[in-house]
Scaffold this motif. Structure first.
Motif, short mmCIF file in Angstrom:
data_model
loop_
_atom_site.label_atom_id
_atom_site.label_comp_id
_atom_site.label_asym_id
_atom_site.label_seq_id
_atom_site.Cartn_x
_atom_site.Cartn_y
_atom_site.Cartn_z
N UNK A 126 -65.75 25.29 -73.46
CA UNK A 126 -66.97 25.16 -74.26
C UNK A 126 -67.54 23.74 -74.19
N UNK A 127 -66.67 22.74 -74.16
CA UNK A 127 -67.16 21.37 -74.04
C UNK A 127 -67.91 21.18 -72.73
N UNK A 128 -67.36 21.75 -71.64
CA UNK A 128 -68.03 21.64 -70.35
C UNK A 128 -69.36 22.37 -70.34
N UNK A 129 -69.40 23.55 -70.95
CA UNK A 129 -70.65 24.31 -71.01
C UNK A 129 -71.69 23.55 -71.83
N UNK A 130 -71.28 23.02 -72.96
CA UNK A 130 -72.20 22.26 -73.81
C UNK A 130 -72.83 21.09 -73.05
N UNK A 131 -72.01 20.42 -72.26
CA UNK A 131 -72.46 19.19 -71.60
C UNK A 131 -73.14 19.44 -70.26
N UNK A 132 -73.13 20.67 -69.79
CA UNK A 132 -73.61 20.95 -68.44
C UNK A 132 -75.12 20.94 -68.30
N UNK A 133 -75.83 21.31 -69.35
CA UNK A 133 -77.27 21.50 -69.23
C UNK A 133 -77.63 22.84 -68.62
N UNK A 134 -76.64 23.62 -68.23
CA UNK A 134 -76.89 24.95 -67.70
C UNK A 134 -77.05 25.94 -68.86
N UNK A 135 -77.44 27.14 -68.55
CA UNK A 135 -77.71 28.11 -69.60
C UNK A 135 -76.48 28.44 -70.44
N UNK A 136 -76.59 28.27 -71.74
CA UNK A 136 -75.51 28.61 -72.64
C UNK A 136 -75.72 29.95 -73.34
N UNK A 137 -76.85 30.59 -73.07
CA UNK A 137 -77.14 31.88 -73.70
C UNK A 137 -76.34 33.00 -73.04
N UNK A 195 -77.20 24.52 -58.90
CA UNK A 195 -76.61 23.43 -59.67
C UNK A 195 -75.10 23.61 -59.78
N UNK A 196 -74.39 22.50 -59.62
CA UNK A 196 -72.95 22.45 -59.89
C UNK A 196 -72.73 21.44 -61.00
N UNK A 197 -72.05 21.89 -62.05
CA UNK A 197 -71.69 20.99 -63.14
C UNK A 197 -70.19 20.72 -63.09
N UNK A 198 -69.83 19.48 -63.31
CA UNK A 198 -68.43 19.05 -63.27
C UNK A 198 -68.08 18.43 -64.61
N UNK A 199 -67.02 18.92 -65.24
CA UNK A 199 -66.54 18.33 -66.49
C UNK A 199 -65.05 18.07 -66.39
N UNK A 200 -64.64 16.80 -66.44
CA UNK A 200 -63.23 16.43 -66.33
C UNK A 200 -62.87 15.46 -67.44
N UNK A 201 -61.63 15.58 -67.93
CA UNK A 201 -61.12 14.68 -68.97
C UNK A 201 -62.02 14.71 -70.20
N UNK A 202 -62.49 15.89 -70.56
CA UNK A 202 -63.37 16.02 -71.72
C UNK A 202 -62.59 15.75 -73.00
N UNK A 203 -63.21 15.03 -73.90
CA UNK A 203 -62.64 14.57 -75.18
C UNK A 203 -61.56 13.51 -74.98
N UNK A 205 -60.51 9.56 -72.96
CA UNK A 205 -61.18 8.34 -72.46
C UNK A 205 -61.64 8.52 -71.03
N UNK A 206 -62.82 8.03 -70.71
CA UNK A 206 -63.34 8.07 -69.35
C UNK A 206 -63.66 9.45 -68.82
N UNK A 207 -64.34 10.29 -69.58
CA UNK A 207 -64.67 11.63 -69.07
C UNK A 207 -65.69 11.57 -67.95
N UNK A 208 -65.67 12.59 -67.11
CA UNK A 208 -66.68 12.76 -66.07
C UNK A 208 -67.50 13.99 -66.42
N UNK A 209 -68.79 13.82 -66.62
CA UNK A 209 -69.69 14.93 -66.94
C UNK A 209 -70.96 14.73 -66.14
N UNK A 210 -71.15 15.53 -65.10
CA UNK A 210 -72.34 15.40 -64.25
C UNK A 210 -72.77 16.77 -63.76
N UNK A 211 -74.07 16.98 -63.71
CA UNK A 211 -74.65 18.20 -63.15
C UNK A 211 -75.65 17.79 -62.07
N UNK A 212 -75.43 18.28 -60.84
CA UNK A 212 -76.30 17.96 -59.71
C UNK A 212 -76.49 19.22 -58.88
N UNK A 213 -77.49 19.19 -58.03
CA UNK A 213 -77.64 20.28 -57.07
C UNK A 213 -76.51 20.20 -56.04
#
Length: 235
Positions: A126-137, A195-203, A205-213
């Motif tokens: 859920x943290x990754x989905x929240x931070x992705x900017x992709x559709x959460x519906x 789009x590919x969203x990447x979420x690592x080390x969420x919550x 120190x030093x998380x990676x949260x990026x969404x790119x084509x």
């Protein structure tokens, strides 16, 4: 005597203090229980010690439930609940029973009309989905994708088809030692505009949260090397 309650107790996603990511009410429940069912006893003891459990950790009753546990061994784990003891279910990290073998215990508890209470804590999905900017519906979680080719690439293409058809985000997770290879496969297999969203080390120190084509992730797999990653793809 009525049955006890099965509490689903989240734990931190990595080496941080439980106080940093678990609310006080979750910690209160964890500290008062003396019966636990866990994915790995050694890890669970470390979690419970970090949570400030008041009893000697070795005195707690801890049973293991993991991917190697046979189905016939699950109903006996309910015995303490049937005699009135509350029991805590812990995963290795994050929320129990989500991409986790503890789901089988929760289903067994429902079959026996044993109360199940989920507690609040971090969920990497859920943290990754929240931070992705992709559709959460509309979204779906697929666990781990195939590790080998050609099954992996075919699965990726199928997920793209589903994402486009349903306008739904597709989520999946990968282990640290395969995350870089999966990002490479996603970047080269998906259409360049996906789009590919990447979420690592969420919550942590030093998380990676990026969404790119997809085209912009090519050659960038070092960013996720040796990190547990939740990937999302969408349009």
């Amino acid at each position: 005597m009525g049955s006890g309650t099965l509490y689903l107790i989240p734990v931190p996603l990595g080496p941080v203090s439980p106080d940093a990511c678990l609310p006080p009410d979750t910690l209160v429940v964890a500290r008062r229980l003396d019966h636990f069912i866990v994915e790995r006893a050694k890890t669970a003891r470390a979690h419970l010690k970090a949570m400030g459990h008041p009893q000697p950790i070795q005195a707690l009753q801890i049973e293991e439930l993991n991917e190697h546990t046979p189905a016939a061994a699950i109903p006996p784990l309910l015995a303490p609940l049937k005699t009135g003891h509350d029991v805590g279910l812990l995963s290795e990290a994050g929320c129990p029973a989500v991409a986790d073998p503890g789901a089988a215990l929760v289903m067994a508890a429902h079959r026996e009309n044993i109360p199940v209470v989920p507690l609040i804590g971090p969920s990497s999905i859920l943290l990754a989905l929240m931070a992705s900017g992709l559709g959460g519906q509309r979204f779906a979680f697929h666990g781990y994708l195939p590790a080998k080719e050609p099954e992996r690439s075919q699965t990726i293409r199928n997920l793209e088809t589903t994402a486009r058809r349903d306008r739904a985000t597709q989520l999946f997770i990968e282990t640290p030692y395969r995350s870089a290879a999966l990002l490479d496969a996603l970047a080269t297999t998906l259409s360049p505009d996906m789009f590919i969203s990447v979420g690592a080390d969420l919550s942590l120190p030093g998380p990676l949260i990026q969404t790119r084509r997809a085209k912009n992730w090519r050659g960038q797999s070092e960013a996720v090397k040796d990190r547990l990653v939740v990937f999302g793809i969408g349009i």
